[in-house]
Design a protein around this motif. Structure first.
Motif, PDB file in Angstrom:
ATOM      1  N   GLU A  72     -15.213 -19.964  -2.750  1.00  0.00           N
ATOM      2  CA  GLU A  72     -14.395 -21.182  -2.818  1.00  0.00           C
ATOM      3  C   GLU A  72     -12.972 -20.823  -3.239  1.00  0.00           C
ATOM      4  N   LYS A  73     -12.857 -19.889  -4.212  1.00  0.00           N
ATOM      5  CA  LYS A  73     -11.535 -19.582  -4.769  1.00  0.00           C
ATOM      6  C   LYS A  73     -10.734 -18.644  -3.869  1.00  0.00           C
ATOM      7  N   ALA A  74     -11.438 -17.724  -3.182  1.00  0.00           N
ATOM      8  CA  ALA A  74     -10.686 -16.742  -2.391  1.00  0.00           C
ATOM      9  C   ALA A  74     -11.464 -16.299  -1.162  1.00  0.00           C
ATOM     10  N   GLY A 124      -6.393  -9.868  -0.498  1.00  0.00           N
ATOM     11  CA  GLY A 124      -5.609  -8.760   0.048  1.00  0.00           C
ATOM     12  C   GLY A 124      -6.288  -7.423  -0.089  1.00  0.00           C
ATOM     13  N   ALA A 125      -5.584  -6.395   0.374  1.00  0.00           N
ATOM     14  CA  ALA A 125      -6.056  -5.026   0.160  1.00  0.00           C
ATOM     15  C   ALA A 125      -6.158  -4.814  -1.347  1.00  0.00           C
ATOM     16  N   ASP A 126      -6.956  -3.848  -1.746  1.00  0.00           N
ATOM     17  CA  ASP A 126      -7.178  -3.620  -3.179  1.00  0.00           C
ATOM     18  C   ASP A 126      -5.980  -2.872  -3.770  1.00  0.00           C
ATOM     19  N   ILE A 127      -5.167  -3.601  -4.524  1.00  0.00           N
ATOM     20  CA  ILE A 127      -3.912  -3.047  -5.046  1.00  0.00           C
ATOM     21  C   ILE A 127      -4.188  -1.912  -6.035  1.00  0.00           C
ATOM     22  N   LYS A 128      -5.263  -2.075  -6.818  1.00  0.00           N
ATOM     23  CA  LYS A 128      -5.561  -1.031  -7.818  1.00  0.00           C
ATOM     24  C   LYS A 128      -6.019   0.262  -7.140  1.00  0.00           C
ATOM     25  N   GLU A 129      -6.678   0.107  -6.000  1.00  0.00           N
ATOM     26  CA  GLU A 129      -7.105   1.298  -5.258  1.00  0.00           C
ATOM     27  C   GLU A 129      -5.890   1.994  -4.615  1.00  0.00           C
ATOM     28  N   GLY A 150      -2.125 -11.434   2.024  1.00  0.00           N
ATOM     29  CA  GLY A 150      -1.951 -10.046   2.435  1.00  0.00           C
ATOM     30  C   GLY A 150      -3.022  -9.647   3.427  1.00  0.00           C
ATOM     31  N   GLY A 151      -3.774  -8.595   3.082  1.00  0.00           N
ATOM     32  CA  GLY A 151      -4.864  -8.148   3.953  1.00  0.00           C
ATOM     33  C   GLY A 151      -5.891  -9.246   4.207  1.00  0.00           C
ATOM     34  N   GLY A 152      -5.987 -10.213   3.294  1.00  0.00           N
ATOM     35  CA  GLY A 152      -6.931 -11.327   3.482  1.00  0.00           C
ATOM     36  C   GLY A 152      -6.470 -12.257   4.598  1.00  0.00           C
ATOM     37  N   CYS A 153      -5.167 -12.478   4.651  1.00  0.00           N
ATOM     38  CA  CYS A 153      -4.587 -13.283   5.729  1.00  0.00           C
ATOM     39  C   CYS A 153      -4.724 -12.512   7.044  1.00  0.00           C
ATOM     40  N   GLU A 154      -4.487 -11.213   6.970  1.00  0.00           N
ATOM     41  CA  GLU A 154      -4.593 -10.368   8.171  1.00  0.00           C
ATOM     42  C   GLU A 154      -6.039 -10.306   8.670  1.00  0.00           C
ATOM     43  N   LEU A 155      -6.975 -10.300   7.725  1.00  0.00           N
ATOM     44  CA  LEU A 155      -8.392 -10.310   8.100  1.00  0.00           C
ATOM     45  C   LEU A 155      -8.721 -11.588   8.877  1.00  0.00           C
ATOM     46  N   PRO A 168       2.107 -11.650   0.686  1.00  0.00           N
ATOM     47  CA  PRO A 168       2.923 -11.370  -0.509  1.00  0.00           C
ATOM     48  C   PRO A 168       3.224  -9.905  -0.745  1.00  0.00           C
ATOM     49  N   GLU A 169       3.019  -9.057   0.257  1.00  0.00           N
ATOM     50  CA  GLU A 169       3.234  -7.614   0.063  1.00  0.00           C
ATOM     51  C   GLU A 169       4.645  -7.302  -0.441  1.00  0.00           C
ATOM     52  N   ILE A 170       5.606  -8.131  -0.043  1.00  0.00           N
ATOM     53  CA  ILE A 170       7.002  -7.892  -0.427  1.00  0.00           C
ATOM     54  C   ILE A 170       7.153  -7.853  -1.949  1.00  0.00           C
ATOM     55  N   PRO A 184       3.299  -5.934   5.112  1.00  0.00           N
ATOM     56  CA  PRO A 184       1.941  -6.047   5.636  1.00  0.00           C
ATOM     57  C   PRO A 184       1.555  -4.755   6.365  1.00  0.00           C
ATOM     58  N   GLY A 185       0.282  -4.358   6.217  1.00  0.00           N
ATOM     59  CA  GLY A 185      -0.152  -3.114   6.851  1.00  0.00           C
ATOM     60  C   GLY A 185      -1.350  -3.289   7.763  1.00  0.00           C
ATOM     61  N   GLY A 186      -1.831  -4.522   7.863  1.00  0.00           N
ATOM     62  CA  GLY A 186      -3.031  -4.760   8.672  1.00  0.00           C
ATOM     63  C   GLY A 186      -2.787  -5.719   9.827  1.00  0.00           C
ATOM     64  N   GLU A 188      -0.660  -4.135 -14.129  1.00  0.00           N
ATOM     65  CA  GLU A 188      -0.360  -4.310 -15.561  1.00  0.00           C
ATOM     66  C   GLU A 188       0.028  -5.750 -15.897  1.00  0.00           C
ATOM     67  N   LYS A 189      -0.088  -6.644 -14.935  1.00  0.00           N
ATOM     68  CA  LYS A 189       0.185  -8.078 -15.114  1.00  0.00           C
ATOM     69  C   LYS A 189       1.583  -8.332 -15.675  1.00  0.00           C
ATOM     70  N   ARG A 190       2.571  -7.667 -15.070  1.00  0.00           N
ATOM     71  CA  ARG A 190       3.966  -7.909 -15.465  1.00  0.00           C
ATOM     72  C   ARG A 190       4.818  -8.006 -14.205  1.00  0.00           C
TER      73      ARG A 190
HETATM   74  N1  CAA Z   1      -6.280  -6.142  -5.433  1.00  0.00           N
HETATM   75  C1  CAA Z   1      -6.931  -5.797  -6.551  1.00  0.00           C
HETATM   76  N2  CAA Z   1      -7.289  -6.674  -7.506  1.00  0.00           N
HETATM   77  C2  CAA Z   1      -6.984  -7.965  -7.291  1.00  0.00           C
HETATM   78  C3  CAA Z   1      -6.300  -8.400  -6.134  1.00  0.00           C
HETATM   79  C4  CAA Z   1      -5.955  -7.426  -5.178  1.00  0.00           C
HETATM   80  N3  CAA Z   1      -5.313  -7.734  -4.029  1.00  0.00           N
HETATM   81  N4  CAA Z   1      -6.117  -9.745  -6.213  1.00  0.00           N
HETATM   82  C5  CAA Z   1      -6.668 -10.123  -7.388  1.00  0.00           C
HETATM   83  N5  CAA Z   1      -7.203  -9.067  -8.025  1.00  0.00           N
HETATM   84  C6  CAA Z   1      -7.902  -9.052  -9.324  1.00  0.00           C
HETATM   85  C7  CAA Z   1      -6.920  -9.263 -10.475  1.00  0.00           C
HETATM   86  O1  CAA Z   1      -6.293  -8.047 -10.820  1.00  0.00           O
HETATM   87  C8  CAA Z   1      -7.847  -9.762 -11.555  1.00  0.00           C
HETATM   88  O2  CAA Z   1      -8.546  -8.667 -12.077  1.00  0.00           O
HETATM   89  P1  CAA Z   1      -8.874  -8.590 -13.680  1.00  0.00           P
HETATM   90  O3  CAA Z   1      -9.764  -9.752 -13.942  1.00  0.00           O
HETATM   91  O4  CAA Z   1      -9.549  -7.269 -13.820  1.00  0.00           O
HETATM   92  O5  CAA Z   1      -7.566  -8.684 -14.382  1.00  0.00           O
HETATM   93  C9  CAA Z   1      -8.850 -10.622 -10.757  1.00  0.00           C
HETATM   94  O6  CAA Z   1      -8.774 -10.159  -9.401  1.00  0.00           O
HETATM   95  C10 CAA Z   1      -8.503 -12.089 -10.763  1.00  0.00           C
HETATM   96  O7  CAA Z   1      -7.160 -12.236 -10.324  1.00  0.00           O
HETATM   97  P2  CAA Z   1      -6.028 -13.002 -11.176  1.00  0.00           P
HETATM   98  O8  CAA Z   1      -6.326 -12.917 -12.632  1.00  0.00           O
HETATM   99  O9  CAA Z   1      -4.700 -12.510 -10.725  1.00  0.00           O
HETATM  100  O10 CAA Z   1      -6.293 -14.502 -10.665  1.00  0.00           O
HETATM  101  P3  CAA Z   1      -5.234 -15.706 -10.619  1.00  0.00           P
HETATM  102  O11 CAA Z   1      -6.041 -16.918 -10.297  1.00  0.00           O
HETATM  103  O12 CAA Z   1      -4.373 -15.697 -11.832  1.00  0.00           O
HETATM  104  O13 CAA Z   1      -4.267 -15.357  -9.370  1.00  0.00           O
HETATM  105  C11 CAA Z   1      -3.779 -14.623  -7.118  1.00  0.00           C
HETATM  106  C12 CAA Z   1      -4.767 -15.324  -8.075  1.00  0.00           C
HETATM  107  C13 CAA Z   1      -2.482 -15.437  -6.987  1.00  0.00           C
HETATM  108  C14 CAA Z   1      -4.459 -14.485  -5.766  1.00  0.00           C
HETATM  109  C15 CAA Z   1      -3.427 -13.226  -7.678  1.00  0.00           C
HETATM  110  O14 CAA Z   1      -4.642 -12.539  -7.992  1.00  0.00           O
HETATM  111  C16 CAA Z   1      -2.645 -12.339  -6.752  1.00  0.00           C
HETATM  112  O15 CAA Z   1      -1.455 -12.515  -6.593  1.00  0.00           O
HETATM  113  N6  CAA Z   1      -3.306 -11.341  -6.119  1.00  0.00           N
HETATM  114  C17 CAA Z   1      -2.674 -10.355  -5.278  1.00  0.00           C
HETATM  115  C18 CAA Z   1      -2.280 -10.921  -3.934  1.00  0.00           C
HETATM  116  C19 CAA Z   1      -1.558  -9.861  -3.143  1.00  0.00           C
HETATM  117  O16 CAA Z   1      -0.506  -9.378  -3.494  1.00  0.00           O
HETATM  118  N7  CAA Z   1      -2.139  -9.484  -1.998  1.00  0.00           N
HETATM  119  C20 CAA Z   1      -1.582  -8.498  -1.100  1.00  0.00           C
HETATM  120  C21 CAA Z   1      -2.172  -7.162  -1.366  1.00  0.00           C
HETATM  121  S1  CAA Z   1      -1.343  -5.843  -0.493  1.00  0.00           S
HETATM  122  C22 CAA Z   1      -2.016  -5.852   1.038  1.00  0.00           C
HETATM  123  O17 CAA Z   1      -2.877  -6.636   1.349  1.00  0.00           O
HETATM  124  C23 CAA Z   1      -1.472  -4.821   1.988  1.00  0.00           C
HETATM  125  C24 CAA Z   1      -1.854  -5.069   3.400  1.00  0.00           C
HETATM  126  O18 CAA Z   1      -1.154  -5.677   4.148  1.00  0.00           O
HETATM  127  C25 CAA Z   1      -3.076  -4.514   3.940  1.00  0.00           C
END
Ligand code: CAA
Length: 280
Positions: A60-62, A66-71, A109-114, A132-134, A140-142, A271-273
């Protein structure tokens, strides 16, 4: 298949496969093993005569954040280039049977691309789409820069890709990105997508496959790809095809892993900043 860790598959109808992304704590961030499982499930279903159509959904929430930013955050250009990072994502576009995306919540991001790689997108009123990759110092990479521009046009695609703003389901509908918005209520979008998949699964599978193939062929070559489209006597020369555009996007995406801003943008998210870009 009980062996999957990041997805759950089921048969809500005898001839419909439902795939649910199942990384709720990470908002279905698309880590590499998740995408491997997804592609495997899709390939298996493509070969299974009892599957007529598929539905892909998240929570429901997501749908997927997107792609896994931490990875990704510590990857170097050498890693992403050598390992062709994200190239396997597009394997799902080689699936012959229809895939309906049932999108609720974030498709970023990758979720929209998916979602854009699926054949039909149904959205719940809560859906939010964005590139939101910017904000991470990348692009965007996908396929976002290419498929999105094809669907919504240059100005709207530029706005999304350059500002990173999320758009609502209503905007996505108005902009022609999706097939429609379903009624309110938890799970409604999945129910409606399953009902649509059931309708499709009752048609001739061979005709369905042919229909998908020809529509996609047009998307690949017509819009961006025609080298000389006659419009009222004028000729517009498009410079590239979708296939070439996707490859170019991925190359530039890979290149950005050699920048400080990519490291800063992705570390800041982890790092949430707020990111402090140095434009280097
Ligand atoms: N990668 C890795 N971890 C993610 C993630 C992502 N894309 N999106 C969310 N998470 C994690 C958060 O780090 C958090 O982890 P912890 O509980 O360990 O801290 C958990 O999911 C919940 O997320 P939030 O606490 O941030 O939830 P929120 O409700 O406050 O915010 C959100 C929701 C606005 C979607 C926010 O999570 C967010 O901005 N996420 C990233 C979106 C993003 O930038 N996506 C693009 C990725 S790059 C990409 O996709 C490249 C490409 O083209 C292929």
């Amino acid at each position: 298949n009980a062996n999957y860790e990041y997805i759950v598959t089921s048969r809500p109808e005898p001839n419909v496969l439902l795939i649910q992304l199942n990384r709720p704590k990470a908002l279905n961030a698309l880590c590499s093993p998740l995408f491997k499982e997804l592609n495997q499930a899709l390939r298996d279903a493509d070969r299974d005569d009892s599957v007529g159509a598929m539905v892909l959904t998240g929570s429901e929430k997501a749908f997927a954040a997107g792609a896994d930013i931490k990875e990704m955050k510590d990857k170097q250009f050498a890693d992403v280039y050598k390992n062709r990072f994200l190239e396997d994502w597009a394997d799902m576009t080689k699936i012959s049977k229809p895939i309906i995306a049932a999108v609720s919540g974030y498709a970023l991001g990758g979720g929209c691309e998916l979602a854009l790689m699926c054949d039909i997108i149904l959205a719940s009123p809560t859906a939010k789409f964005g590139q939101p990759e910017i904000n991470l110092g990348v692009i965007p990479g996908g396929g976002g820069s290419q498929r999105l521009a094809q669907l919504v046009g240059k100005s709207r695609a530029m706005e999304m890709v350059l500002t990173g703003r999320m758009i609502t389901a209503q905007e996505a509908d108005k902009w022609g990105m999706i097939s429609g918005i379903v009624g309110e209520g938890e799970g409604q979008v999945v129910k409606d997508a399953i009902a649509m998949a059931k309708v499709i699964s009752e048609k001739s599978q061979i005709a369905v496959q042919a229909a998908k193939e020809v529509v996609n062929e047009g998307m690949l070559h017509d819009y961006l790809g025609r080298k000389d489209v006659g419009v009222k006597g004028y000729f517009i020369a498009y410079e590239t095809t979708l296939t070439e555009g996707l490859k170019y996007e991925r190359r530039i995406f890979h290149g950005l892993f050699a920048t400080n801003d990519q490291k800063e943008g992705m570390s800041a998210f982890a790092e949430k900043r707020k990111a402090n870009f140095t434009h280097s």
